[in-house]
Structure formats: C-alpha cells, structure tokens
Design a protein around this motif. Structure first.
Motif, PDB file in Angstrom:
ATOM      1  N   LEU A 645       0.816  -1.208   0.000  1.00 50.07           N
ATOM      2  CA  LEU A 645       0.000   0.000   0.000  1.00 50.07           C
ATOM      3  C   LEU A 645       0.853   1.263   0.000  1.00 50.07           C
ATOM      4  O   LEU A 645       0.503   2.262  -0.650  1.00 50.07           O
ATOM      5  CB  LEU A 645      -0.914  -0.007   1.232  1.00 50.07           C
ATOM      6  N   ILE A 646       1.964   1.228   0.732  1.00 49.10           N
ATOM      7  CA  ILE A 646       2.885   2.378   0.795  1.00 49.10           C
ATOM      8  C   ILE A 646       4.259   1.868   0.375  1.00 49.10           C
ATOM      9  O   ILE A 646       5.121   1.596   1.222  1.00 49.10           O
ATOM     10  CB  ILE A 646       2.931   2.977   2.212  1.00 49.10           C
ATOM     11  N   PRO A 647       4.505   1.710  -0.932  1.00 45.03           N
ATOM     12  CA  PRO A 647       5.784   1.144  -1.366  1.00 45.03           C
ATOM     13  C   PRO A 647       6.975   2.045  -1.086  1.00 45.03           C
ATOM     14  O   PRO A 647       8.088   1.567  -0.883  1.00 45.03           O
ATOM     15  CB  PRO A 647       5.575   0.935  -2.874  1.00 45.03           C
ATOM     16  N   THR A 648       6.748   3.345  -1.075  1.00 40.80           N
ATOM     17  CA  THR A 648       7.838   4.305  -0.867  1.00 40.80           C
ATOM     18  C   THR A 648       7.704   4.933   0.504  1.00 40.80           C
ATOM     19  O   THR A 648       6.626   5.427   0.862  1.00 40.80           O
ATOM     20  CB  THR A 648       7.806   5.406  -1.934  1.00 40.80           C
ATOM     21  N   THR A 649       8.770   4.901   1.274  1.00 43.30           N
ATOM     22  CA  THR A 649       8.749   5.490   2.615  1.00 43.30           C
ATOM     23  C   THR A 649       9.506   6.809   2.605  1.00 43.30           C
ATOM     24  O   THR A 649      10.327   7.080   1.728  1.00 43.30           O
ATOM     25  CB  THR A 649       9.388   4.541   3.636  1.00 43.30           C
ATOM     26  N   TRP A 650       9.228   7.605   3.611  1.00 46.95           N
ATOM     27  CA  TRP A 650       9.870   8.928   3.731  1.00 46.95           C
ATOM     28  C   TRP A 650       9.842   9.337   5.191  1.00 46.95           C
ATOM     29  O   TRP A 650       8.954   8.966   5.961  1.00 46.95           O
ATOM     30  CB  TRP A 650       9.110   9.940   2.870  1.00 46.95           C
ATOM     31  N   LEU A1004      13.470   2.486   9.982  1.00 42.91           N
ATOM     32  CA  LEU A1004      12.727   3.671   9.561  1.00 42.91           C
ATOM     33  C   LEU A1004      11.650   3.325   8.532  1.00 42.91           C
ATOM     34  O   LEU A1004      10.565   3.914   8.537  1.00 42.91           O
ATOM     35  CB  LEU A1004      13.687   4.719   8.989  1.00 42.91           C
ATOM     36  N   ASN A1005      11.953   2.383   7.643  1.00 48.31           N
ATOM     37  CA  ASN A1005      10.931   1.954   6.688  1.00 48.31           C
ATOM     38  C   ASN A1005       9.722   1.380   7.428  1.00 48.31           C
ATOM     39  O   ASN A1005       8.570   1.667   7.088  1.00 48.31           O
ATOM     40  CB  ASN A1005      11.502   0.903   5.737  1.00 48.31           C
ATOM     41  N   HIS A1006      10.006   0.563   8.444  1.00 51.69           N
ATOM     42  CA  HIS A1006       8.927  -0.032   9.229  1.00 51.69           C
ATOM     43  C   HIS A1006       8.158   1.040   9.998  1.00 51.69           C
ATOM     44  O   HIS A1006       6.910   1.085   9.973  1.00 51.69           O
ATOM     45  CB  HIS A1006       9.518  -1.064  10.195  1.00 51.69           C
ATOM     46  N   LEU A1007       8.887   1.921  10.682  1.00 56.46           N
ATOM     47  CA  LEU A1007       8.232   2.917  11.518  1.00 56.46           C
ATOM     48  C   LEU A1007       7.466   3.942  10.694  1.00 56.46           C
ATOM     49  O   LEU A1007       6.400   4.415  11.118  1.00 56.46           O
ATOM     50  CB  LEU A1007       9.274   3.627  12.392  1.00 56.46           C
ATOM     51  N   SER A1008       7.971   4.303   9.526  1.00 53.35           N
ATOM     52  CA  SER A1008       7.274   5.301   8.713  1.00 53.35           C
ATOM     53  C   SER A1008       5.938   4.761   8.219  1.00 53.35           C
ATOM     54  O   SER A1008       4.946   5.506   8.126  1.00 53.35           O
ATOM     55  CB  SER A1008       8.144   5.724   7.529  1.00 53.35           C
ATOM     56  N   ARG A1009       5.865   3.458   7.939  1.00 55.85           N
ATOM     57  CA  ARG A1009       4.588   2.874   7.520  1.00 55.85           C
ATOM     58  C   ARG A1009       3.633   2.766   8.711  1.00 55.85           C
ATOM     59  O   ARG A1009       2.431   2.998   8.575  1.00 55.85           O
ATOM     60  CB  ARG A1009       4.820   1.500   6.893  1.00 55.85           C
ATOM     61  N   ARG A1010       4.170   2.402   9.855  1.00 53.73           N
ATOM     62  CA  ARG A1010       3.328   2.378  11.059  1.00 53.73           C
ATOM     63  C   ARG A1010       2.824   3.774  11.389  1.00 53.73           C
ATOM     64  O   ARG A1010       1.668   3.966  11.782  1.00 53.73           O
ATOM     65  CB  ARG A1010       4.112   1.846  12.254  1.00 53.73           C
TER      66      ARG A1010
END
Length: 1497
Positions: A645-650, A1004-1010
C-alpha cells in the motif's frame, strides 16, 4: 407445538394447519430447556406457540417488513389457490420435493402420505398412523382419553374424556352430532352441501370442514392441539413435517463414542479452576477466559493428550508478558516460574519473542492484542509448533518427552493484568489444521491436527442441511397461475405470508431453532450464511434478505431461542472482528461491520440487543469496550500489507538547529521531494480505506442513536443513553482498578465515532427545528451540573463534594434555579459523609479484591473475547483480600440523590408539558433558546467525560512512534555523515557503519509505515477537528456555567481538565502533521481559552488543589508560546490586570514555583543574556523535544510587564510583601541547593563509590532552576520598578535592598570561589544535573547588579553601591570572576582568555551576550573597584561592642520598645516582617527607635 392460523378480513377461520414437532429432537434438547419455566410451571418447550398471521389486515411487527395486503374472499373454486395458497397435488408434491431433496434413495411420491395425526394433551403423546386403504389412530393420554377412528366408507368416533364427554358421529349422506359436556355447546351447520361443525368444550375447540373433498380438523384441549387435514383425496400440506423428519433421520450419523484415542479428560475442555492453577487469577464464567492478577500466575486445561496430533487456539487480548504452551501434570509452578520454566513444559512468549523450556532462545514474532496463537503438538513425532494468525512460526521443540505416564495439558502463565481467551474447539477454530489443505502455503505439512474438543458433527450436519432447505425456499416461488415452480434470486425473496411457504418454513425452523442456541453452530453455520449474503458488495440496504430472515426468526422461533441466537451471533461477530488480521483493503473488518450493521438495522433485534444483551451483561461489553469501533494498529507491517500500500517510505531529513534563535532553512532535494510525494500518496490511499471502516462504525452508532423508532416501545437512543451512562460510571468509579477499565485505545476510536454520530443527529435536529443551535456552537448547559438529572458518580466538583455544595448553596439553588433541597436529604447526606469511610471499607470493595469464589462485576473485554463474566477468583496464596484494611485504589465515594439510570424514561430525559427534563432549573443568566435534543446534550457530556477518563492519555502515548522516527532519522543521518568521513583504509569500521545504516534504514521503513497508519487512524485532520470541537464545547460550557455565579462550584472538574488537555493535545500531538492555524476560528478559541485560564487559576470558587495546580501549569505553558501569549494579551484589560495581580500575590501558602515560572516567561528575552532557547553547555548533549515549553524561543510580553510595573508602583504594601516572599524563597532554594551538592560531593569522594540517588539529583537540579528563575524575577522587578529598592521614601525599600545585596553576595561567593564545591559538582557532569552550570545563575545575578549599579540614576546607584559594599559578604574578586579577571587585576583585558583557561568568563558567550551588555559589566566592575577602594580608605574601625549582636556586620542603630534591646536596623526590620517578638526576651515589640551611641565621657 407451533400452530399457524390464517385469518381473513371477516375474521372467520378459513384454514388452520397443525405443525408436527420433532419430539425426538426436543428430547435431545431437554438439558437446554431445563430451568426455563413459565409462570404456570411448565417448560417453555412444552407450551404450544401460536404464530398468528393476520393476512391483509396487519403489517409485520418484526423489523418493519410489511406483509402484502390482500383482500381474501371465498368466491369460487378457481379463486381458492389465490386466496389460501392451496395448490394442487402435483404442484405441492413438486414443491416439497424441491425444497427437501433426498440425499440418498428416492422418496415415495408425496401422494403416499395422505394422513398425519398428532395429538399432544398435557405433556403425553402417542400416535399410530396406518395409511393405504384405511386409517387407524390410537391415542392414550394420561389414561384418560381413548380415540378410535375407522374410515372405510363409514365413520364412527367414540371419545371418552374423564368420564364426562361422549360424542357419536355418523356420516352416510347425513350428519348427526351428539354432545354432552358439563354445560357445553352443540352446533350444527349446513352450508351449500358442505358441513361445518364447531364444538367448544371448556376452552377447547373442534372444527370439521368439508370443502370440495378436502377436510381439516382442528382440536385444542386445554392448551393442546390436534390437527387432521385431508386435501383432494389425501394430499397433506403438513406432511412436510413427516417428510422433513425422515430426511433428517436419513442423514444423521451414528452415535459416536465419547472416548477418543489419545485424549483423557471430559469431552468439554475448559480451564481447570479447581486444582490446575497457581497464583491469583480471574476466570470467566465460561472457564475459557483468564486474567492474571498476581506477579506470574499459571493455569492449565482439564483435558490432556498422550497420542496423536492436537491443536488449540489462544486469543491474545493484551500483548504483555505471557508464556503459552503445554505442560504435564507433574509440573510445579510458582510466582517466578511458569510454563516453559520447568523440564516438562514448553512455551512460546511473543512479548519477548522467545521460546521456553528451562532455557530460552529466540523464536517466532512479536504478538499484539487481537492476534491468535495456535498451539500444535504432535505426540507421534514428538514435536511442538506454534502459529501466529495462521502463519507457521516453525517447529519450536523437537524430541519432547513421550511415552507411558506422560500426557500434556494446554497451559499458560501470565503476568499481572494480562488476559487471553482459549478456544479448545467449543467454537470453530479460526485457523484449523485438521486437513492437509491447511491455510497458507507455509502450512501444507501441518495438517492432521484435531482440536482438543470434538465439534458437534451431528448437529453441524443437521444445521447445514436445514439451512440448505431454507435457501431452497428463498430461491423457489410457487406460480399458482401457471401451476409450476419458478426459480428466483434469493436476494429478492420477501415474506408475503403464503401459507404453503410459511408452513414449510415453520417445519424447518422447528428443527433449526434449537440448534441456533449453540455457539458453534451460530458461528459455523448462521454467521457464515449471513456473511455470504453480503459478499456481493453494495450497500447494506441492497440486501433485504437479512431483514427477512430476522423477521422469520422472530416469527417462527421461541423468544428465548431468538434471544440466545442473537446473543451468540453478536459475540461471534465481535470475536471475528477483534481477532481478524489486518490486510491491505481491511476486507475482514469491513465484512464483519457490514453484517453487524445489517443486523442492527432490524428494529426488534436492535432493541433486544440494546435492552438485554448488547449493552448489558456480558454482551454489552461488545459496545462498552468499543470493540466494533476500534481499528487496531498492526505491529507487523509486512503481514498487514502496508508495504504494497505504501511502497515508498519517507521521513524528515532536516532538523532544527538547537540552541539558536533562528531555525535553519534548507530546501528539499528533487529526490527527497519525489519520495515525500510518493509517501503522501500511499498515506492517502491508506486513509481512504480506513475511512470506509470508520463510516461503517459511524453507521452502527447512528442506528443505536435512532430516536424515531418508537413504534415498538422505547426508542433506541434512550436505551443506549442509559447503558452508555452506566458504562461511564464503571470506568469513572474504578480508576484504581485497571482490570475493569475500557482500554484507552478503544476509547479513542469510540470517542471519534460517537462525535460523528452525535453531530449528524444534532445537525438533523437543527434542520427540523427553527432556532436550534448548530453543532459548531454546541455546549452543555449549566442545569445538568446541579439539577440531579444526570449522575456524575463520585467525580469531584470544582467546589468540592456534592453533598457539601448542596448544603452550603441550597439558598442559591432555590433563588437562581428554583431547586429546593429537602432538609431530610441534606441530613441524610451528612450521615453519608460520616459513614463514608465505613462504606468504603466494606460495601464498596474494589473489583478484583473480593473473597475467593465471589462474583466479580468486571467487564470481560479486557479478559476474554468470549465475553463471559468473571465469576471465579482463583487464589493459591493466603492473601488478605478477604477483608482489606482499606480500599485498594478506590476513589473517594459520595452518594448522589438522582434517578437511577435504569429507571429513566424518554420523558425524564426530553421532558414534556412544562417539564424541562434534563434542563430543569434554568438559571436567569441562561437563555431560553433551544439548544438541541436533550438526549444529545447528555451524550455530549459523556463524550467530555470519556476524553478525561483515558483518551488524552492514549493520544500522548501514541506519539512515541513519531518520536522513534525522529530518533532513528537522527541516528541514520549521523551514521551517513560518519561513513562519508571514514577513511577508505579502515574497511572494518566502514563495514560496521554500513551495517548500522542498513539497520536504521529498515527500522525507519517499518516505523514510517506504522506512522502512516497511526496518523490516519488517530492523528488525521478529521480527528483533529473532533478534538478541536470538544475543546470549544468545554470552553462554552464553562463560560455559561461561570455566569451563574456561585453555582459555578457545581461544575465537574473534568470540564476544566478536558479544556486544558485537549488544547495540549492539539498543540503537541497533532502538529506538525496538521497545522492548528488552519482550524476554523482558531484565534478566537485561543483568546477564549486564555481568558478562562487567566480568570480561574485563582478563582476562589475552585477549592481542589489538584485542579488549581493544573490550571496554574496550563497558564505557565500557555505563556511559553508566542501565539498563545498573544492570545493572553488580547483578553480584556480588566482580566489581564486581575491576572497579574493574582500572580503578584505573596508566594507563601500557595504553589509559587509555577507562578514564578509564569513571570519568568513574561520576562524571558528582555533580561541580561536571557535570549537563549537551550543553555549553551547543553548544545552538544542529546537534543530534547523541541516542543517542550522550556525550549521555546523567547517571547516576552511588554504589555503584561507594564501591568506588573503599574501594580507594584501603586500598591506599596503588595510590592513589599511580594518581594519579601521572593527573597525568602530564593534564600530557601539556594540554601537547599548548596546543602544537596555538599552531600553529592561527599558521596562522590567516598572510596566505595556509592551511587547518588536519582531522586536526590532531580531535587537538586530543581532547586538550582528555582534559584535561577527567582533571580530572573528579581531582575525583572528591578528593571521595571527600580524605586522599590532605591526610593528610600518607601517604607521597606532600604530593607529590601539590603536583603537583595546579601543574597547576591552569597550566590556570587558560593559559585565563583576558587576550586569551590560548585565547580567540583559541575565538573562531575552527573546525569540529572545537566542544567547545573555557571552561566545561568551568574548571568542572572549580573543582570540585577547591572540594573542597580549602571542603568539607574546616580542617587540610586550610590545607595545600591553603598549597601552592596557595606555587606560583610561582599568580595570584589567575585565580581571580577564574571569577566575572568583575578583578584589582583584592576583593569579589563580586551582579548578573551585562551582556550586552555578554565575560568568562567562572560566574554566566551558572545552568541548570548551582546557587546553592549559586556560594556556595562566592565563599567560596573570599574565602578565597584573604585568605590571599594574609597570605602576601605574612609572606614573607621568599630569596636566589637558596637556591632549588632545579631549579624555582627553592621553597627547598632535601633532600639526596641518597650524592652530596649538593640540591633542594627536591617536585622530588626527583616525580623519584624515575619515576627513581632523580640530576639532576646520574646516580648512583643511595639516600636523601634533610632539609636546613636552617646559620646564618650
């Protein structure tokens, strides 16, 4: 027996059908029916149920489905099929064979069954049927009735009933009826060749009708029914009952043995609450849910296994410390060791992500509340495995002990407050592994596992077949015109009342209804069927079949059967929703919510659930715990599908530069911009999917808040409102017992959905009623707080206890609100106050602290998803909970004389005919304009209470994810900078840095999606608007209550708390993802809140110390931010001046630290070197939260400073008392600080290296900060009103100046002495003492000295210098220390000291101290140097006898009256400010005269 009567417009009975009952099935359900007795003493099952269908005259009362209106008339033979639904033999036979298809060999033609006779009289039944050529029926009932019928062209009937009745009928072309019955009735009717005979015997009826060769006979004797039907030579419509019975008997499996190879124990598996536990536990009444109530409690099941492959499921209700698995009977547990800590026990711990068997290793994944753990044991291979939400975690243990004497029980150990529920097979397993085709590709090898408890296979097969028959009815239509069956879509089926269809359905439900009382069948059959109806998509309104089915259930089932079925259905839906895994489209959650909505759309079902189960008892925990309104946050991003759903993180890559006034502005790179926009698009996609779930949840609440469904009793809203109030009471009255509280994460979602639903109805009310306020202007009127219509339980009021307020303000209530308090009630309340302690110790024991085995009134959502009440308190320790010495955590209790929640009606709430309902007692200050429906006002009041109970706490808790993102982003940036600086030849370091970079990036990839999920569900713009609306509601409510004068004291404290906390949440929790400036009317709201805080922080009507402290802290935080400080400046001048006057009140006897902090914030940015955000020496330390009030950029208020100056200038007495209290507190704070650092230094120098208590360090740092802030207030006072110290015409000016000089000299000497204590402690750099440094305190002292020695007029400067130099503690080198000068240097060196120099110098802080300020310090040092030299040259020696006996620093200059003792003026003036007794003789001093030494003789 169920009987269907069809009546026509002329109300003459046309046809009646006797529905035979499957008594064999009833006998199997005898256990279920025991205890359900009617008032007459008979079982409900034994009572015949008449389901009366008034065709053409009456609409259905079962959910709003209207039966078709027909005008039935008996006109001709061709009209008969249209009228009665009576069909010909072939069509009826085809219909029945289509509805009841055979599963094996073909059945006999329908014509073979020509006659069926069933008689039930006073509980005894015997039926014998012989067909084909003749009929013989023999009935014997309690030895009193014998009936013999022979039909071979001649009919003879002999009836003997208790020796009182004899009837003889002969029909051979004629009719003769003879009736003899204790004054009975004889009727003979002949109509156009047809004969109708009606006999009424003691309330019993026999009817014989012959119409075109068809005969129907109905007999009712004392509540019993016998029906005989003959149609067209022998086709019976009710033969469907016999037909259905034979079909069900044909498919029934043989009775299975209860003994299962490989398993020992009772067939129904539950938790062993008799002997198989250790510690303190709360167990639900179904013995499947459990809560830990001690350090580490353990419990096992009642059944064990020793061979084969077995499984069970554990529904995780809380994600804390638990160990789940298997153990043998020989395992012995205690409060420290549980499952997995002994040799023959094995456990999985998802909290610490480990497996346990004496030793422990990493295993599996972390679990969260709402997950399902499957425990698998293979005793053939000797392995134990676990699955999480159907996904295998791998084999946990190999080669476990097996063999003779070894059997394994399901077991769990859990810590305090943790809760789970077990499913051993009493319900369908969510993730079954009974076949090799198990769910998930990773589990293909995990098949063949059986649940510990066998499913009810026979009942399951029977229920599925019966459901199939029901589906056949839905898809089949009888076309009587064409004489054929027509296939149709089941979704279009409607209940029109065709007798053939209804009789057929009645037969089916006769068998189906008892099965729907069993949870396994409800969840495994009925719920799946209902879900399948909705699978086609579309709105719930597009699927009326569910409404039709509910109509049928209420029509054809016993009331208790429908009630039990609906209860089990809602609990199954709750479990399914709560424990559904998160998938990208939230399909599971949407599916279950749609079905819940469909069920609640049915009016009768909704009201039953609201009144009897959905909001009370065990099932109201569905709503009370807000399970259906909660959207859980996934811990595992991958499993939730957020990667797709959110392939790109930031995440933010630029951070604020700490310690400077300006924030560093940097533009995004093109790559960062693209990543951010892609991330935002993904977040938007997620938000839209979550909004679908939220809209369904709001729809559910709209149904529950419906107040127009009054046709079948009380409207849903008023039922909901009373239950909702009870829910609030339980959560408000058990704050000390967290096991009974609704989880805060549930409360947050519930609050937002409730706000949406309430505002919807509020706006609807506005559209329909002229003059009603819109929801944007909503508030809670004052009457609710004092008229007793709404119970606020034991919650504190602003003026104290309610009983006290009713006694002290009874006259105000009578005069302003026309409310009279009964004197006897006041006396009763007084007695209640006296008995309060006794009641708290006995009656009001906290839940969870009752005697072992006592019933615990505890909501079950926190323990078991089975929603059973915890009625067992298990303990293996001799605890003192039987009779506690005092209540454990129970809040203070007061009694409120109000109408109980259960007794209130719609009239009590809404009012009628001069009764204002909830708004009774309107004060004269309150407008009579209608606000809204009064029930909505009470719900809004409940929403405010909900926020105060736990919502605000949860909003602050979830911010930790955003903080984690920030910390990891800082660490990643730091790592990348190190990689860039790392030398190429240091490959080992570079490799470690790259590993760290990878770890930080993955995290960070995990936390940004959470964070995207949390922002969408908790911190979205819509949620922010909800909290903002709540803030405005509280502000308006407090403003209206404030206008009532003394009645303001009745306001509950939580209104002020919510006003303060909701603003704090908007500012600290929702920003920066959403800007507060975009909120409608934000500036006006800020000003209103500022006025509220400014007025009430010192309001004498508020007596609670906690709420007064909270108001003071809120005001202190409010003035820290530029925008909110400007709002304070916008309030009316009168309120501003009053606020400043309250702030300048003496510091004694009140919380002066917060007051002082407020004054400091008004000055910060104007003081000497006082423009910093963070202290200079803290810039290299770990950055703090930039949102903290103490880290805001300076924003002084010149306007409020002016008000302060005017007040101190005009009111000399107030100025003297204020400054005297400031000096007293400074003396105390600095003395405490010095004493503590002495203890810290001594502890640090001990050879044994004792560690200093962290609390002591914190207190030490607090005392230092207080000293600095008090010095800054003195600096502000000296700057704004220097005449307070320097105009000696003011009574206390000289004294205040001398005290000020004394304290300044003490601070300088302690801090600047060479190798002093202060230096040594600062150099230790202890954790907790980061703020203790030279700069803040020395700069504050320097600012005061500069103001009185440089910036004032010459006369004032001379006085200040004289007082300072005359103080015996004055040391010039302390002043020189400020610029890094030694005692011997007399001139200033322009160049700053070298880097190696360790001495403090203001020259090293060029970023914080301006050149102009440095020049003033140089001038001050030069002036004091010259003045000290002149004073030393002109000073005359003074004998010791002439010195003050108190301070030995000044000559004697005052004599006391009347005792004539002497001292210097400084000592006696300071003493008289606090005490009027003489130093020496304790006589009361009446006056002080000047004293001068007489000249020597």
């Amino acid at each position: 027996m169920r009987v269907l009567h069809c009546f026509f417009p002329d109300e003459q009975p046309f046809c009646s059908a006797r529905l035979p009952v499957d008594w064999a099935a009833r006998e199997r359900d005898k256990q279920t029916d025991r205890g359900r007795k009617t008032r007459s003493g008979r079982s409900v099952r034994d009572r015949p149920v008449d389901l009366v269908l008034l065709v053409g005259r009456m609409s259905s009362k079962w959910g709003g489905t209207a039966l078709s209106h027909r005008s039935y008339r008996l006109a001709s033979d061709t009209d008969m099929p249209k009228v009665a639904g009576i069909v010909n033999e072939k069509l009826l036979s085809d219909y029945l064979n289509h509805i009841f298809p055979s599963t094996s060999k073909p059945q006999q033609p329908a014509a073979a069954f020509s006659t069926e006779t069933l008689v039930k009289l006073q509980g005894g039944t015997e039926t014998l049927v012989k067909l084909q050529g003749g009929t013989e029926t023999l009935v014997k009932l309690q030895g009193s009735t014998e009936t013999l019928v022979k039909l071979q062209g001649t009919t003879e009937t002999l009836v003997k009933l208790q020796g009182t009745t004899e009837t003889l009928v002969k029909l051979q072309g004629g009719t003769e009826t003879l009736v003899k019955l204790q004054g009975g009735t004889e009727t003979l009717v002949k109509l156009q060749g047809s004969i109708e005979t009606l006999v009424k015997l003691q309330g019993a009826t026999e009817t014989l009708v012959k119409l075109q060769g068809a005969t129907e006979t109905l007999v009712k004797l004392q509540g019993a029914t016998e029906t005989l039907v003959k149609l067209q030579g022998g086709i019976s419509t009710v033969k469907a009952g016999l037909f259905l019975t034979l079909l069900l008997a044909e498919g029934e499996p043989a009775e299975e043995s209860k003994d299962v190879d490989g398993r020992l124990g009772p067939p129904t598996v539950v938790l062993d609450h008799t002997s198989g536990f250790e510690g303190l536990l709360l167990v639900d009444d179904d013995l499947l849910g459990v809560i830990g109530h001690s350090n580490f409690s353990s419990i096992r099941a009642t059944t064990c296994v020793f061979k084969g492959k077995w499984s069970y499921e554990v529904l995780i209700s809380s994600q804390g410390l638990m160990q789940i698995g298997w153990c043998t009977v020989n395992c012995r547990f205690n409060q420290e060791e549980g499952v997995g800590d002994t040799a023959d026990s094995y456990a999985y711990d998802g909290n610490r992500v480990r497996k346990w068997n004496v030793t422990t290793t990493n295993y599996g994944k972390s679990w969260a509340a709402g997950d399902i753990v499957t425990c698998l044991i293979d005793l053939d291979e000797g392995t134990i495995s676990f699955c999480l939400n159907g996904q295998s975690l791998g084999t946990a243990f190999n080669s476990i002990k097996i063999g003779p004497g070894l059997a394994y029980f399901p077991a769990i150990s859990l810590s305090f407050k943790e809760s789970v529920a077990f499913n051993f097979g009493s319900r369908p397993l969510r993730y079954p592994f009974s076949s090799l085709l198990s769910p998930g590709p990773s589990l293909h090898s995990l098949g063949g596992y059986q649940p510990l408890q066998d499913p009810p296979s026979a009942d399951l097969l029977k229920a599925q077949r019966l459901l199939g028959y029901i589906k056949n009815v839905f898809t089949t239509k009888i076309d009587t015109q064409e004489g054929k069956l027509v296939e149709k879509d089941s979704a279009a089926w409607e209940l029109h009342g065709e007798p053939t269809v209804l009789v057929t359905l009645a037969h089916i439900f006769n068998h189906f209804a008892p099965l729907m009382c069993k949870v396994y069948l409800v969840e495994g059959v009925l719920m799946r069927f209902l879900l399948s109806i909705l699978e086609g998509g579309g709105s719930v309104d597009e699927h009326p079949l569910i409404q039709q089915l509910l109509d049928l259930m209420w029509l054809l089932m016993e009331d208790y059967e429908v009630n039990e079925c609906l209860k089990q259905l809602m609990m199954s839906l709750l479990r399914a929703y709560r424990f559904s895994p998160i998938i990208p489209d939230l399909g599971f959650q949407i599916h279950y919510l749609r079905l819940t909505t469909a069920i609640l759309r049915h009016e009768k079902s909704r009201k039953y659930l609201l009144s009897n189960s959905f909001l009370t008892g065990c099932t109201f925990d569905v709503l009370r715990s807000a399970v259906f309104f909660y959207i859980k946050t996934p811990l595992q991003v991958k499993e939730a599908g957020l990667e797709e759903l959110i392939p790109t993180t930031w995440w933010p890559c630029h951070f604020d530069k700490e310690g400077t006034d300006e924030r560093e502005e940097r533009e995004e790179s093109p790559e960062e911009r693209l990543r951010r926009r892609a991330y935002e698009r993904g977040c938007q996609r997620l938000k839209k999917r979550i909004e679908v779930v939220e809209e369904l949840q709001v729809q559910i609440l709209k149904l529950l808040l419906n107040n127009k469904d009054k046709g079948t009793g009380e409207a849903s809203r008023y039922i909901f409102l009373n239950k909702f109030r009870k829910f609030l009471q339980e959560n408000a009255s058990n704050r000390g017992n967290p096991t009974v509280l609704c989880p805060p994460e549930y409360m947050v979602c519930f609050l937002h959905r409730l706000i949406a639903a309430v505002r919807f109805y509020w706006e609807e009310s506005k559209r329909k009623s002229y003059g009603v306020l819109g929801s944007e202007d909503a508030y809670v009127p004052p009457q609710l707080f004092y008229n007793g219509k709404v119970d606020y339980f034991d919650l504190q009021r602003l003026g104290g206890l309610l009983s006290h307020l009713k006694k002290t303000l009874k006259d105000d209530l009578a005069s302003k609100a026309n409310i009279i308090i009964d004197p006897s009630e006041i006396q009763a309340m007084s007695m209640d106050d006296l008995d309060e302690d006794e009641e708290n110790g006995t009656v009001q024991r906290p839940a969870g602290a009752t005697a072992m085995g006592g019933a615990l009134a505890r909501p079950s959502w926190l323990s078991s998803p089975t929603l059973g009440r915890a009625n067992r308190f298990l303990s293996t320790a001799a605890v003192s909970l039987m009779s506690p010495r005092r209540p454990l955590g129970t809040p203070e209790r007061m009694k409120v004389r109000t109408l109980s929640v259960e007794q209130r009606t719609e009239e009590d709430i809404e009012g009628s005919h001069g009764n204002d309902g909830l708004l009774q007692g309107r004060p004269p200050e309150e407008s009579d304009q209608p606000i809204a429906e009064k029930s909505l006002l009470e719900i809004v009041d409940g929403i405010v209470m909900m926020y105060n109970l736990s919502v605000h706490q949860q909003l602050g808790k979830m911010v930790v994810v955003s903080d984690d993102v920030h910390e990891y982003a800082v660490a990643l940036k730091d790592t990348e900078e190190k990689i860039a600086r790392c030398p190429k030849q240091r490959e080992d370091i570079l490799e470690e840095l790259v590993k760290s970079q990878k770890v930080f990036t993955e995290k960070l990839n995990h936390l940004s999606r959470r964070l995207a999920w949390i922002n969408a569900t908790i911190y979205s713009k819509d949620k922010m608007l909800d909290i903002y609306w709540l803030l405005r509601v509280c502000i308006r409510s407090i403003e209206h209550m404030d206008r009532t004068g003394s009645l303001f004291a009745f306001t509950p404290e939580f209104y002020l708390n919510v006003a303060m906390n909701s603003y704090s949440a908007l500012k600290n929790y929702f920003s920066p993802s959403n800007s507060m400036d975009e909120l409608p009317g934000y500036e006006e709201t800020l000003t209103q809140l500022a006025a509220l805080l400014a007025k009430h922080f010192a309001d004498p009507r508020i007596v609670g110390t906690d709420i007064k402290d909270s108001l003071m802290q809120a005001l202190a935080s409010y003035v820290c931010y530029h925008q909110s400080l400007r709002a304070v400046e916008r309030i009316p001048e009168e309120q501003r001046v009053a606020m400043m006057k309250n702030l300048l009140a003496p510091y004694e006897q009140r919380p002066w630290a917060q007051t002082n902090w407020i004054l400091v914030r008004l000055w910060r940015g104007c003081g000497f070197g006082y423009r910093y955000t963070r202290l200079p020496h803290l810039l290299k330390i770990k950055p703090e939260d930039a949102n903290l009030p103490s880290l805001q950029k300076p924003c002084p208020s010149i306007l409020l400073q002016k008000h302060m100056a005017d007040l101190l200038s005009r009111d000399k007495e107030m100025a003297a008392s204020f400054l005297n209290s400031v000096l007293n507190q400074l003396n105390w704070a600095f003395s405490e600080f010095i004493g503590m650092i002495q203890e810290i230094q001594q502890a640090a120098e001990r050879p044994e290296r004792n560690f200093v208590d962290t609390r002591q360090l914190k207190v030490c740092a607090t005392c230092f900060d207080l000293s600095v802030s008090l010095l800054r207030v003195l600096e502000m006072t000296v700057t704004l009103v220097p005449e307070i110290f320097l105009d000696w015409t003011r009574p206390s000016a000289e004294l205040l100046l001398r005290r000020l000089a004394q304290l300044l000299n003490q601070v300088l000497n302690r801090v600047t002495a060479e190798r002093n204590l202060f230096d040594r402690v600062v150099n230790l750099r202890l954790p907790g003492l980061e703020s203790v440094d030279h700069y803040p305190i020395l700069v504050a002292v320097t600012g005061i000295l500069v103001r009185i020695l440089v910036d004032c007029e010459m006369q004032g400067v001379a006085r200040a210098a004289a007082v300072l130099l005359s103080d015996p503690c004055f040391q010039l080198h302390s002043i020189q220390h400020l610029l890094g000068e030694s005692e011997l240097l007399s001139s200033f060196r322009a160049a700053p000291p070298s880097a190696e120099r360790k001495h403090f110098s203001l020259h090293t802080y060029t970023d914080y101290i301006s050149p102009e300020e440095q020049q003033k310090v140089e001038r001050m040092l030069s002036f004091l140097t010259n003045e000290s030299k002149e004073a030393a040259a002109s000073a005359a020696p003074t004998s010791e006898e002439d010195l003050c006996p108190i301070c030995y620093a000044h000559p004697i200059s005052a004599v006391f009256k009347p005792c004539s003792h002497k001292s210097c003026k400084a000592c006696i003036n300071q003493h008289l400010m606090n005490n009027k007794e003489c130093f020496f003789c304790k006589a009361t001093i009446t006056g002080v005269d000047d004293y001068s030494k007489p000249p020597a003789s």
